[in-house]
Design a protein around this motif. Structure first.
Motif, PDB file in Angstrom:
ATOM      1  N   LYS A   1      28.978 -20.114  -1.004  1.00  0.00           N
ATOM      2  CA  LYS A   1      27.857 -19.324  -1.518  1.00  0.00           C
ATOM      3  C   LYS A   1      26.509 -19.870  -1.038  1.00  0.00           C
TER       4      LYS A   1
ATOM      5  N   SER B   1      32.881 -22.575  -4.090  1.00  0.00           N
ATOM      6  CA  SER B   1      31.488 -22.210  -4.358  1.00  0.00           C
ATOM      7  C   SER B   1      30.563 -22.632  -3.228  1.00  0.00           C
TER       8      SER B   1
ATOM      9  N   ARG C   1      27.268 -24.567  -8.195  1.00  0.00           N
ATOM     10  CA  ARG C   1      28.188 -25.357  -9.025  1.00  0.00           C
ATOM     11  C   ARG C   1      29.611 -24.821  -8.896  1.00  0.00           C
ATOM     12  N   GLU C   2      30.572 -25.712  -9.171  1.00  0.00           N
ATOM     13  CA  GLU C   2      31.961 -25.295  -9.061  1.00  0.00           C
ATOM     14  C   GLU C   2      32.304 -24.292 -10.158  1.00  0.00           C
ATOM     15  N   SER C   3      33.126 -23.320  -9.832  1.00  0.00           N
ATOM     16  CA  SER C   3      33.547 -22.283 -10.765  1.00  0.00           C
ATOM     17  C   SER C   3      34.823 -22.715 -11.484  1.00  0.00           C
ATOM     18  N   TRP C   4      35.285 -21.880 -12.424  1.00  0.00           N
ATOM     19  CA  TRP C   4      36.542 -22.189 -13.118  1.00  0.00           C
ATOM     20  C   TRP C   4      37.709 -22.201 -12.131  1.00  0.00           C
TER      21      TRP C   4
ATOM     22  N   ASP D   1      37.457 -23.083  -8.939  1.00  0.00           N
ATOM     23  CA  ASP D   1      37.318 -24.363  -8.229  1.00  0.00           C
ATOM     24  C   ASP D   1      37.977 -25.492  -9.018  1.00  0.00           C
TER      25      ASP D   1
END
Length: 414
Positions: free
Chosen positions: A79, A76, A52-55, A57
């Motif tokens: 990963k 992300s 999932r996209e991070s903060w 991202d």
């Protein structure tokens, strides 16, 4: 053989369903097939959520989307290489890489040590932003000066030349084998920036045991449709979807002879409920249908499946209609002619010509003998050309060739 599919979803959307059907076909061939997807709808140990996209991202996304560049803020995605599914895979199969779950700039890193296939489900992989270019050919020369920034997936500003260049950079640093499910998309790919790769024609497969003709009387009884009605089937999530051509269907039905309108029932599947007076004929809405069994009943109850699309690859609903023995009326666009064969499985109208679409409906509805012959043809074509096992075998042969070539290269380097 261990295969990892990367797709927008497991079963949500046409590209997802097409990819999932391939996954099931490979499992039936004894292949260890797994899915890494942006949106998980099923419960299976063979399906996992993509990172999932991070903060970070999300912050980057605000900047890149304002600049008119979609999908490149997903750091992300890099990963994926740490995921057990990726690490176990011998070959990767990319599918739909748009819909904000995947950063296409990560592709070179992902394929550095693993052979990969890119299955095309639309034109997005070769354009500056759009999934279908309609009449625009600027994707052949690098895009820029885009005539329709709102075409899905839309962009806020015209950075289409930059997106085209970014995709081209990815391909120049990547080894891929391209699979196109329709003859149309094969030809499109050969004239695009993808022409640097091998391009293979492998049509979608369909489970012809699940999708097969059901007794018409029984199907109509299940849906409470009068036996003497002439039934047109139409599938669309919403009439406002211009690509699916609800407006063209409306014009075509308005052009039907009044005597025929009184005999016709429009059977619809889709999320939006269509008002009884929208088309001026009797209408039965089934709502959104995901169950195969209900779809089979609807196709079997229909005399004709009407598909007024403006742009499509190899529509799954046409394959489903074909397998259920239901003749089809559609437009001569994209990959539709692969399935709708004039005088054999249905009627092909000229693009955007609602009057021609109406003529096709009249011609087939008024000729019971022709429809009966087409029913048999539809089923034969589905079984002989589109059975799910055939698709799985063709992909398996391609995977094996790629893995063997990769292994040979490794031995040579050693």
């Amino acid at each position: 053989m261990h295969v990892l599919h990367i797709n927008q979803s497991d079963i949500f959307g046409g590209a997802a369903i097409a990819g999932y059907r391939l996954h099931q076909g490979l499992l039936q061939q004894g292949i260890d097939s797994r899915l890494l997807v942006g949106r998980v709808k099923t419960q299976s140990d063979r399906v996992a959520q993509a990172p999932r996209e991070s903060w970070l991202d999300q912050k980057l996304k605000r900047v890149t989307e304002k600049a008119g560049l979609n999908y490149i803020a997903q750091l992300s995605t890099f990963k994926v290489q740490q995921h057990p599914f990726y690490q176990a895979a011998e070959v990767l199969n990319f599918h739909n890489l748009h819909t904000s779950y995947f950063n296409y700039l990560a592709v070179p890193a992902l394929v550095r040590h693993k052979p990969a296939v890119l299955t095309l489900h639309d034109m997005w992989s070769m354009t500056g932003h759009c999934a279908y270019s309609y009449g625009c050919d600027r994707w052949k020369i690098g895009c820029g000066q885009c005539p329709d920034l709102h075409s899905y997936p839309s962009v806020r500003r015209d950075s289409t030349r930059w997106e085209w260049k970014l995709k081209n950079w990815v391909y120049q640093h990547t080894e891929l084998s391209i699979v196109a499910p329709s003859q149309w998309l094969v030809n499109v790919a050969k004239t695009s920036l993808l022409n640097q790769f091998p391009i293979h024609y492998i049509p979608y497969g369909i489970d012809t045991e699940t999708y097969q003709p059901e007794d018409r009387s029984r199907a109509r009884a299940a849906l409470r449709i009068e036996s003497d009605r002439k039934v047109l089937l139409f599938v669309s999530q919403t009439l406002e979807d211009t690509r699916k051509g609800g407006d063209l269907l409306l014009k075509a039905i308005q052009d039907l002879p009044e005597s025929l309108k009184s005999e016709v029932l429009l059977l619809t599947m889709g999320e939006s409920q269509i008002a009884q007076d929208t088309f001026g004929i009797k209408t039965l809405n089934l709502g959104y249908v995901s169950e195969d069994r209900t779809k089979v009943t609807a196709f079997s109850a229909a005399d004709l499946f009407v598909f007024p699309t403006r742009a499509d690859n190899l529509p799954l609903v046409l394959q489903e209609s074909l397998a259920c023995g239901t003749p089809m009326v559609s437009f001569r666009v994209g990959g539709v002619p692969d399935l709708v064969r004039p005088g054999v499985t249905g009627y092909l109208a000229e693009p955007e010509d609602a009057a021609d679409l109406s003529r096709g409906m009249v011609q087939l509805l008024e000729n019971d003998e022709l429809r009966d012959r087409m029913r048999q043809n539809c089923r034969e074509v589905a079984v002989q050309e589109y059975e799910i096992g055939l698709q799985a075998q063709r992909y398996l042969m391609l995977y094996q060739q790629l893995v063997q070539a990769k292994n040979s290269l490794r031995k040579h380097d050693q």
